[in-house]
Scaffold this active site. Structure first.
Site, mmCIF file in Angstrom:
data_model
loop_
_atom_site.group_PDB
_atom_site.id
_atom_site.type_symbol
_atom_site.label_atom_id
_atom_site.label_comp_id
_atom_site.label_asym_id
_atom_site.label_seq_id
_atom_site.Cartn_x
_atom_site.Cartn_y
_atom_site.Cartn_z
ATOM 1 N N ARG A 9 0.850 -1.196 0.000
ATOM 2 C CA ARG A 9 0.000 0.000 0.000
ATOM 3 C C ARG A 9 0.884 1.244 0.000
ATOM 4 N NH1 ARG A 9 -1.403 4.896 2.361
ATOM 5 N NH2 ARG A 9 -0.979 4.003 4.416
ATOM 6 N N HIS A 203 8.181 7.435 8.660
ATOM 7 C CA HIS A 203 8.894 7.611 7.398
ATOM 8 C C HIS A 203 10.325 8.019 7.719
ATOM 9 C CE1 HIS A 203 5.579 7.423 4.328
ATOM 10 N NE2 HIS A 203 4.903 7.386 5.470
ATOM 11 N N CYS A 234 3.607 9.701 0.599
ATOM 12 C CA CYS A 234 2.233 10.134 0.333
ATOM 13 C C CYS A 234 2.206 11.059 -0.879
ATOM 14 C CB CYS A 234 1.666 10.862 1.551
ATOM 15 S SG CYS A 234 0.010 11.533 1.279
#
Length: 302
Positions: A9, A203, A234
């Site tokens: 994902r 992250h 993102c």
């Protein structure tokens, strides 16, 4: 500590390349067979906005019930939950941003609207015999508004409309947090919000992905997220880079199921995937595993 691998994902969503469903199925099974306890395998985000997620429903339908029992699917609306249930999913990560600006950019609505819709999503998940997570993106900083107030995170975590979530995911969407901040927020959520498992999603933008994950675990998080080769980011958060690498997290924590041989298999899996996607491999542990320190058992022999 439990590792959840989010390669399929968050790891893929910024690559711009749609992997065939069959390839994704092989990745899922390789990770599960290696012993990775949990995976995040796809998203119900609009395929025109996040093309690498376009075949998520097909991937869900191709997996067995036993495999899906260890897999999570990203959703942002009750309708997303309905679609994922119809495909066979039972575990859902209901995600929205603490910051209104990022929620509007990412999901197309303000944060309050996402919160108001969550009870319906919870009811659908529970009626299907599944579970749902409360995932809070931009828990630390927002690319548009800057620092995020921890009190706002706690306000959402304690909102009765988020009851029913089995877990709460605290996401450092931009990778700008430092270990002290992570430990403080995790500690507060653990002490002040309803009892639920805490997941830390980090992250590695500023090189603190592993340090922040370890700080989260020390403060009470029981799950950390990572992606093979440090892939990801993102598409609606300027400045976001890859996830904390699964390889780095595993080398740092060395769970009981991890052996040097399994680690080597995962390093090769990350290398192959990064090459296939024409993406850089950001996993520092992979560099170490390819070193010439042959006497060290974690170095690959071939």
């Amino acid at each position: 500590m439990t590792l959840r691998d989010v390669t399929l994902r968050d790891g893929l969503q910024l690559t711009g390349k749609l992997l065939p469903t069959e390839r994704k199925v092989r990745l899922v099974r390789s990770l599960l067979d290696a012993g990775v306890p949990e995976l995040e395998i796809g998203s119900l985000a609009r395929p025109d906005l996040v093309p690498p997620m376009a075949n998520s429903l097909e991937l869900i339908a191709a997996l067995t019930e036993e495999e899906l029992d260890r897999c999570w699917v990203w959703v942002a609306t009750p309708r997303h939950v309905e679609k994922a249930i119809a495909a066979g999913a039972r575990h859902f990560q209901y995600c929205f941003s603490v910051s209104d600006a990022h929620n509007n950019a990412n999901i197309g609505r303000d944060t309050e609207t996402s919160i108001a819709a969550m009870p319906a999503a919870v009811d659908l998940a529970h009626a299907a015999g599944g579970s749902i997570q409360l995932c809070l993106a931009t828990s630390f900083t927002c690319p548009f508004d800057g620092p995020v107030d921890a009190d706002r995170v706690l306000e959402i975590a304690c909102d009765p409309r988020t009851d029913g979530a089995a877990d709460i995911v605290l996401a450092d969407t931009l990778g700008q947090a430092v270990p002290g901040q992570v430990a403080e927020l995790v500690s507060r959520v653990r002490a002040e919000s309803p009892g639920r498992r805490i997941v830390y999603h980090g992250h590695d933008t500023w090189g603190l992905g592993v340090a922040n994950s370890l700080a989260a675990v020390s403060a009470g998080a029981s799950v950390v997220d990572g992606a093979l080769a440090g892939l990801g980011g993102c598409p609606f958060a300027p400045g976001a880079s890859g996830n904390t690498a699964t390889e780095d997290l595993l080398f740092a924590t060395r769970p009981q199921w991890l052996s040097p041989e399994v680690f080597a298999d995962l390093v090769r899996l990350g290398e192959d995937l990064a090459a296939e996607l024409d993406e850089p491999n950001r996993a520092r542990a992979t560099q170490g595993a390819r070193s010439e320190a042959a006497a060290f058992e974690w170095v690959l022999r071939s």
